[in-house]
Design an enzyme around this catalytic site. Structure first.
Site, mmCIF file in Angstrom:
data_model
loop_
_atom_site.group_PDB
_atom_site.id
_atom_site.type_symbol
_atom_site.label_atom_id
_atom_site.label_comp_id
_atom_site.label_asym_id
_atom_site.label_seq_id
_atom_site.Cartn_x
_atom_site.Cartn_y
_atom_site.Cartn_z
ATOM 1 N N HIS A 53 0.843 -1.201 0.000
ATOM 2 C CA HIS A 53 0.000 0.000 0.000
ATOM 3 C C HIS A 53 0.878 1.251 0.000
ATOM 4 O O HIS A 53 1.985 1.246 0.552
ATOM 5 C CB HIS A 53 -0.897 0.020 1.233
ATOM 6 C CG HIS A 53 -2.015 -0.968 1.165
ATOM 7 N ND1 HIS A 53 -3.239 -0.744 1.753
ATOM 8 C CD2 HIS A 53 -2.106 -2.186 0.592
ATOM 9 C CE1 HIS A 53 -4.029 -1.783 1.541
ATOM 10 N NE2 HIS A 53 -3.363 -2.681 0.839
ATOM 11 N N GLU A 55 0.711 4.024 1.663
ATOM 12 C CA GLU A 55 1.067 4.513 2.999
ATOM 13 C C GLU A 55 2.232 3.721 3.580
ATOM 14 O O GLU A 55 3.170 4.289 4.148
ATOM 15 C CB GLU A 55 -0.124 4.401 3.965
ATOM 16 C CG GLU A 55 -1.335 5.207 3.557
ATOM 17 C CD GLU A 55 -2.362 4.408 2.758
ATOM 18 O OE1 GLU A 55 -3.559 4.649 2.951
ATOM 19 O OE2 GLU A 55 -1.968 3.542 1.943
ATOM 20 N N CYS A 83 -6.834 2.303 4.939
ATOM 21 C CA CYS A 83 -7.529 1.087 5.373
ATOM 22 C C CYS A 83 -7.097 0.779 6.812
ATOM 23 O O CYS A 83 -6.248 1.472 7.377
ATOM 24 C CB CYS A 83 -7.178 -0.075 4.449
ATOM 25 S SG CYS A 83 -5.460 -0.630 4.597
ATOM 26 N N CYS A 86 -3.258 0.154 7.155
ATOM 27 C CA CYS A 86 -2.477 1.378 7.051
ATOM 28 C C CYS A 86 -2.727 2.302 8.238
ATOM 29 O O CYS A 86 -1.786 2.929 8.744
ATOM 30 C CB CYS A 86 -2.773 2.080 5.732
ATOM 31 S SG CYS A 86 -2.174 1.128 4.308
#
Length: 161
Positions: A53, A55, A83, A86
């Protein structure tokens, strides 16, 4: 242009890099004292990793550059609401503030599905700002997935010939 908009535009540039790799167009930028420390974009497809991801990429690079897992004075700009994975990493890395563009009604952990940032029992609180360049952040996702669906339909119709 506000400082938040300036850094969100950089996160959008990262999202465009992801889209160019046929990754979900999500970008993140980690900032310390008004300077970009690290950037990241989704790499789940190219790296075959659920952890790819934007992040997490920016946090990982930022920790390495700053030589610390504690990012206490850093702000994270991300094009899509984090999410739960993260959000947990943001809390654990002690990021001061997260600023995101578009809401994620299917997986958002900053209020859309759940709000991990408001859990008072955690040992760190993160300031949250939402809706920065929201339309631009939403548009890049919407257009990417519309184009992807269209290309899959074209590909499918070619296979049926």
């Amino acid at each position: 242009m506000t400082e938040d908009e300036k850094f969100m535009k950089l996160a959008l540039a990262e999202a465009k890099r992801a889209a160019a790799k046929l990754e979900s167009p999500i970008g993140a930028v980690l900032v310390l004292d008004g300077r970009v420390v690290a950037r990241g974009h989704n790499v789940r497809e190219t790296e075959n990793s659920a952890l790819g991801h934007a992040e997490l990429e920016a946090i990982r690079k930022g920790c390495k550059k700053l030589k610390s897992w504690r990012l206490c004075d850093c702000d994270l700009y991300v094009t899509l609401e984090p999410c739960s994975m993260c959000a947990g990493a943001i809390i654990q890395s002690r990021i001061r503030r997260v600023c995101y563009g578009a809401k994620d009604p299917k997986a958002g952990a900053a209020g859309s599905v759940v709000d991990l940032f408001s859990v008072t029992e955690f040992n760190h609180r993160v300031e949250v700002e939402s809706g920065v360049l929201e339309e631009e952040c939403s548009r890049i996702l919407r257009d990417f997935f519309a184009d992807l669906r269209k290309s899959k339909l074209i590909h499918k119709s070619n296979l049926e010939l």
